[in-house]
Write an enzyme that holds these catalytic residues in place. Structure first.
Site, short mmCIF file in Angstrom:
data_model
loop_
_atom_site.label_atom_id
_atom_site.label_comp_id
_atom_site.label_asym_id
_atom_site.label_seq_id
_atom_site.Cartn_x
_atom_site.Cartn_y
_atom_site.Cartn_z
N GLU A 144 0.84 -1.19 0.00
CA GLU A 144 0.00 0.00 0.00
C GLU A 144 0.88 1.25 0.00
OE1 GLU A 144 -3.33 0.54 0.16
OE2 GLU A 144 -4.17 -1.46 0.52
N HIS A 182 -3.97 -3.08 -8.07
CA HIS A 182 -5.26 -3.54 -7.54
C HIS A 182 -6.35 -3.42 -8.61
CE1 HIS A 182 -8.08 -3.51 -3.76
NE2 HIS A 182 -8.13 -4.64 -4.43
N ASP A 192 -7.08 1.72 -7.99
CA ASP A 192 -5.72 1.97 -7.49
C ASP A 192 -4.70 1.04 -8.14
OD1 ASP A 192 -7.29 0.15 -5.85
OD2 ASP A 192 -5.62 0.04 -4.46
#
Length: 294
Positions: A144, A182, A192
């Site tokens: 992330e 993603h 994303d």
């Protein structure tokens, strides 16, 4: 009375303050350790064998083989957090009610926070699909990036990401094509790591594929009599029998919702236009990429 120098006093105070400072993640780290221990016990558990009259257990004999190892990741999936800070993301990933996590979080200033051992299964991919793989949580590393989804990524963040990707690729021999986003694995639900993400830069370093941009050329395209607009065009021709939907499927996209698959493809590879429709030049780029995945 013994004299204490000013530098020594400062150092002593600093050590004291550090020692007394509460670790904000002490409680969650303790809980993490407890959960790891519980999962380890499951792995080490010897299965029960079926007894006479037992109709529920299918194992007749247990023989422990010595030929095994821990499963290793084969994909890296990159996300943006869609949150406002690193601290907010860490809180989200440490609350059990959220049911979401990631192996790594990379802050805007380049700090890398690891939240899970690479061999453990993070909950970051959700109902994702890539090719025939429908359980990407079990086969991937989740990363992330601290980014709200509507801003460019920082240079420090990308440099740290590249260092992390280098280590992961070397440690687990992850194929170049298996560094994805993603949105790639969940085109109908996710966008994303956004069109701001520098996929081309990553591909140049060996993390993900990219089209042959040496075939791109700026040309003047007529828009009206006597007027032109400059466009960057892929010079490679596309055969008449080329099927864009099949090409997207071969690359790995779930094409059950074709418009969403096209949008995800364009977020990754086109970026200047992320609509769910393929233009002529998009098809040329898709064809060029498709050949690399064959």
């Amino acid at each position: 009375m013994r004299r204490i120098s000013f530098p020594s006093l400062v150092l002593t105070l600093a050590v004291f303050i550090y020692a007394c400072s509460p670790n904000p993640y002490r409680a969650i780290n303790k809980q993490h350790k407890k959960q790891v221990k519980a999962q380890t016990q499951k792995i080490a558990e010897i299965p029960e064998v079926r007894q006479e009259g037992d109709t529920t257990n299918v194992t007749d004999l247990w023989v422990g083989t010595t030929n095994f190892s821990i499963r290793k990741p084969n994909f890296v999936i990159i996300h943006h957090t869609a949150q406002d800070s690193l601290e907010q993301t860490i809180k989200t990933f440490t609350l059990s009610r959220t049911q979401v996590s990631s192996h790594y979080v990379v802050s805007k200033d380049g700090e890398i926070v690891q939240m899970l051992n690479d061999y453990l299964r993070s909950w970051h991919a959700g109902r994702g699909k890539w090719g025939h793989d429908t359980d990407l949580n079990s086969s991937s590393i989740g990363i992330e990036l601290d980014n709200n989804g509507s801003e460019p990524f920082t240079e420090a963040q990308i440099e740290s990401l590249l260092r992390l990707l280098k280590r992961l690729k070397e440690d687990y021999n992850i194929p170049t094509a298996n560094f994805i986003g993603h949105a790639d694995i969940a085109p109908a639900r996710k966008v994303d790591p956004s069109a701001y993400f520098p996929w081309k830069k990553l591909a140049e370093e060996g993390y993900g594929l990219w089209y042959d941009d040496y075939l791109m050329m700026e040309i003047d395209v007529p828009t009206a009599p006597g007027t032109y607009t400059t466009e960057t065009v892929m010079l490679e021709t596309v055969p008449d029998h080329f099927d864009p939907k099949e090409a997207l499927r071969i690359i790995g996209y779930d094409t059950s919702d074709l418009g969403s698959a096209i949008r995800a493809f364009k977020i990754h590879f086109i970026q200047t236009d992320t609509s769910g429709e393929l233009k002529e030049n998009d098809i040329r780029i898709l064809h060029n990429l498709y050949k690399k995945y064959l």
